[in-house]
Enzyme design. Structure first.
Site, PDB file in Angstrom:
ATOM      1  N   LYS A  26      -4.300   3.254 -12.068  1.00 27.79           N
ATOM      2  CA  LYS A  26      -3.539   3.440 -13.062  1.00 27.79           C
ATOM      3  C   LYS A  26      -3.260   3.866 -14.856  1.00 27.79           C
ATOM      4  CE  LYS A  26      -0.935   1.717 -10.173  1.00 27.79           C
ATOM      5  NZ  LYS A  26      -2.379   1.495  -9.126  1.00 27.79           N
TER       6      LYS A  26
ATOM      7  N   SER B 202      -6.468  12.225 -48.500  1.00 26.49           N
ATOM      8  CA  SER B 202      -7.279  11.332 -48.668  1.00 26.49           C
ATOM      9  C   SER B 202      -7.461  10.467 -49.896  1.00 26.49           C
ATOM     10  CB  SER B 202      -8.657  12.680 -48.879  1.00 26.49           C
ATOM     11  OG  SER B 202      -9.672  12.097 -48.947  1.00 26.49           O
TER      12      SER B 202
ATOM     13  N   LYS C 142      -6.478  16.779 -51.614  1.00 28.02           N
ATOM     14  CA  LYS C 142      -7.204  17.835 -49.636  1.00 28.02           C
ATOM     15  C   LYS C 142      -5.754  17.136 -49.036  1.00 28.02           C
ATOM     16  CE  LYS C 142     -10.582  17.639 -47.561  1.00 28.02           C
ATOM     17  NZ  LYS C 142     -11.985  17.266 -47.031  1.00 28.02           N
TER      18      LYS C 142
ATOM     19  N   GLU D 166      -6.615  18.241 -35.692  1.00 26.42           N
ATOM     20  CA  GLU D 166      -8.021  17.591 -35.534  1.00 26.42           C
ATOM     21  C   GLU D 166      -8.326  16.262 -34.064  1.00 26.42           C
ATOM     22  OE1 GLU D 166     -10.822  16.387 -39.337  1.00 26.42           O
ATOM     23  OE2 GLU D 166      -9.139  16.892 -39.745  1.00 26.42           O
TER      24      GLU D 166
ATOM     25  N   ASN E   8       0.170  -1.470  -0.274  1.00 27.44           N
ATOM     26  CA  ASN E   8      -0.474  -0.152  -0.262  1.00 27.44           C
ATOM     27  C   ASN E   8       1.348   1.579  -0.008  1.00 27.44           C
ATOM     28  OD1 ASN E   8      -2.046  -1.719  -0.143  1.00 27.44           O
ATOM     29  ND2 ASN E   8      -2.220  -1.834   2.427  1.00 27.44           N
TER      30      ASN E   8
ATOM     31  N   HIS F   4     -17.330  35.985 -31.253  1.00 26.63           N
ATOM     32  CA  HIS F   4     -18.661  35.792 -31.607  1.00 26.63           C
ATOM     33  C   HIS F   4     -19.065  34.919 -33.314  1.00 26.63           C
ATOM     34  CE1 HIS F   4     -21.252  37.163 -28.698  1.00 26.63           C
ATOM     35  NE2 HIS F   4     -20.513  38.623 -28.788  1.00 26.63           N
TER      36      HIS F   4
ATOM     37  N   ASN G 141      -5.812  17.662 -45.091  1.00 25.45           N
ATOM     38  CA  ASN G 141      -6.270  17.644 -44.432  1.00 25.45           C
ATOM     39  C   ASN G 141      -5.402  17.447 -42.369  1.00 25.45           C
ATOM     40  OD1 ASN G 141      -9.039  16.688 -45.344  1.00 25.45           O
ATOM     41  ND2 ASN G 141      -8.522  14.758 -44.918  1.00 25.45           N
TER      42      ASN G 141
HETATM   43  N1  ARG Z   1      -1.445  -3.509  -7.735  1.00 22.12           N
HETATM   44  C1  ARG Z   1      -1.691  -2.741  -6.170  1.00 22.12           C
HETATM   45  C2  ARG Z   1      -2.272  -1.279  -6.529  1.00 22.12           C
HETATM   46  O1  ARG Z   1      -2.306  -0.872  -7.932  1.00 22.12           O
HETATM   47  C3  ARG Z   1      -0.953  -2.564  -4.901  1.00 22.12           C
HETATM   48  C4  ARG Z   1      -1.149  -2.276  -3.954  1.00 22.12           C
HETATM   49  C5  ARG Z   1      -1.954  -3.932  -3.056  1.00 22.12           C
HETATM   50  N2  ARG Z   1      -2.741  -3.787  -1.698  1.00 22.12           N
HETATM   51  C6  ARG Z   1      -3.343  -4.480  -1.618  1.00 22.12           C
HETATM   52  N3  ARG Z   1      -3.789  -4.941   0.142  1.00 22.12           N
HETATM   53  N4  ARG Z   1      -3.520  -5.780  -2.162  1.00 22.12           N
HETATM   54  O2  ARG Z   1      -2.889  -0.364  -5.786  1.00 22.12           O
END
Ligand code: ARG
Length: 468
Positions: A334, A286, A292, A299, A119, A165, A294
């Site tokens: 992530k 195109s 064209k 875009e 963690n 505008h 583009n």
């Molecule tokens: N893969 C987990 C994450 O991205 C890592 C931490 C996981 N911790 C746990 N107690 N399962 O958050």
């Protein structure tokens, strides 16, 4: 290993209290290694800092630390060279690396995780990642801002139709218009710098959530990893993803700016406006229409804005109902984070390459400016300076414009007699203020569009960029 189940059980670093193997679906569903492996550099940096600290406080011997460090360094090399076997059974980047370490150096490897948890480990990894990527984004922003002031300087006297505008409003210097973009990106820059300050704190040592019973030195690991200082509260440390959301918010606003810029480029590059020419290498053709060219890149940047803003919304929603402290939900931070950063960097790179290569069609800009009665306000101001209240001047000029529309000509093309018929305050020198150059030169105050002001704004911007 005798069977898949044995391998599965024995390889799980947390397998001790389990009596059956993880369901295959659950294994796949809960794993993050496919995407979090890209954090390996930060994960290894964090592990080495942690182990070095454990050695400093006497939890690991110098010999143990040195085995761990060289083991991790050789894993880093294997991963970098593509010689590392990532395994979904080992769930995430952390356990893949820790498992490989023990395979490589034996029993000592099992000591690495003393006094920490995945963690605080993942919180550390993403903060390091975010900090690096903010620095990359800042460097790209500086490149674009430099291109903008170069362009502004080059085109400081180029007459451009300023719009409100999307109707011709008043003439401006094209350089002045470019500096408007500079200012928007300058605020973006400041937002990323600010966000970096809160990201750059070390959560390492929070362990699972409560801290650890080992005599750790959090200042030391913070310093080793280049963090400003450790975070204050262990519970907050493992649950906080504000820095990711702040980054996503800054990125979304930046993308909103790039999207507006892109919209202008797309319009300006069209045959109807024909104000700018984008470099061929930034355009595509195109498959059916041979004529064209583009503006795909702007875009796409406009289009990718929704994607980045979408990730901001994902992250906000990811966090909104989570009780303290760490929850597996956080693993979902992530992919949006990675994708938004990749996207923003690509878009910034595109701008940094495209802007210096843009050419202006000054003639088309000038002709467009002449079409829209852009100096009508100047005529009104002229009458005000001669003593007429602004509202009356506005009305008189409005009537003159209506006449010019009927005659299909510009205000400056009306004869003196025609103009005088609207007000006896009008005298021959009126034609000076009806020119486009006269109009932009007259707005000669700080923040105004007079070319002299544009050039001094460019100089001020250059000084500011040099101090970064
Ligand atoms: N893969 C987990 C994450 O991205 C890592 C931490 C996981 N911790 C746990 N107690 N399962 O958050």
């Amino acid at each position: 290993m005798s069977s898949k189940e044995d391998k599965d059980k024995s390889s799980k670093l947390w397998g001790g209290r389990f009596s059956e193997a993880t369901d295959e679906f659950v294994q796949r569903f809960t794993a993050s290694v496919d995407f979090d492996q890209r954090l390996y550099q930060y994960d290894i940096d964090g592990s080495i800092a942690h182990a070095r600290m454990l050695c400093k406080v006497g939890v690991l011997s110098a010999d143990e630390f040195s085995q761990i460090e060289s083991g991790l360094e050789s894993i880093r090399e294997e991963i970098t060279n593509g010689n590392f076997n990532w395994s979904v059974e080992l769930e995430d980047v952390h356990m893949n690396i820790e498992y490989a370490l023990t395979e490589k150096i034996g029993e000592v490897g099992k000591k690495l995780h003393t006094g920490r948890s995945r963690n605080d480990q993942i919180a550390t990894d993403i903060r390091l990642y975010v900090r690096d990527e903010i620095d990359n984004i800042l460097a790209l922003l500086t490149k674009i801002q430099t291109a903008l002031i170069d362009l502004a300087e080059r085109e400081s006297s180029t007459i451009f139709p300023g719009f409100t505008h999307l109707q011709t409003a008043q003439p401006v210097s094209f350089g002045h218009h470019m500096l408007a973009w500079y200012e928007m990106l300058d605020r973006d820059y400041a937002r990323f710098v600010d966000c970096r300050k809160r990201a750059n704190r070390s959560p390492l040592g929070a362990a699972a959530l409560a801290g650890t019973s080992f005599p750790i030195d959090r200042d030391y690991t913070a310093e080793l990893l280049g963090f400003d200082k450790p975070t204050n509260n262990s519970i907050d440390s493992v649950s906080d993803r504000d820095f990711a959301i702040e980054l996503a918010a800054a990125a979304s606003l930046l993308m909103t700016h790039l999207s507006r810029f892109s919209e202008e480029l797309v319009l300006w590059a069209s045959a109807q406006f024909n104000f700018v020419d984008l470099p061929d290498r930034f355009c595509t053709g195109s498959s059916i229409m041979p004529q064209k060219k583009n503006p795909d890149v702007p875009e796409l940047i406009r289009g990718k804005t929704g994607r980045v803003t979408g990730h901001l919304v994902s992250l906000l929603n990811l966090m909104k109902s989570q009780p303290l402290a760490y929850n597996k939900d956080n693993q979902e931070d992530k992919e949006p984070l990675f994708d938004l950063i990749d996207t923003v960097k690509d878009c910034l790179f595109a701008y940094s390459e495209m802007l210096p290569a843009i050419t202006c069609n000054k003639k088309a800009m000038l002709e467009a400016t002449m079409k829209g009665f852009a100096t009508a306000t100047d005529l009104a101001d002229y009458l005000v300076k001669k003593g007429l209240p602004f509202r009356d001047a506005h009305k008189i000029v409005g009537t003159a414009v209506a006449f010019a529309i009927e005659q299909r000509c510009d205000l400056s093309e009306l004869t003196l007699t025609q103009l005088e018929s609207y007000s006896d305050l009008i005298e021959p020198e009126v034609f000076d203020i009806l020119t486009l150059e006269g109009s932009i030169n007259a707005r000669d105050h700080q923040g105004g569009t007079a070319p002299a002001q544009v050039r001094s704004a460019v100089a001020a911007a250059r000084t500011a960029l040099a101090k970064r």
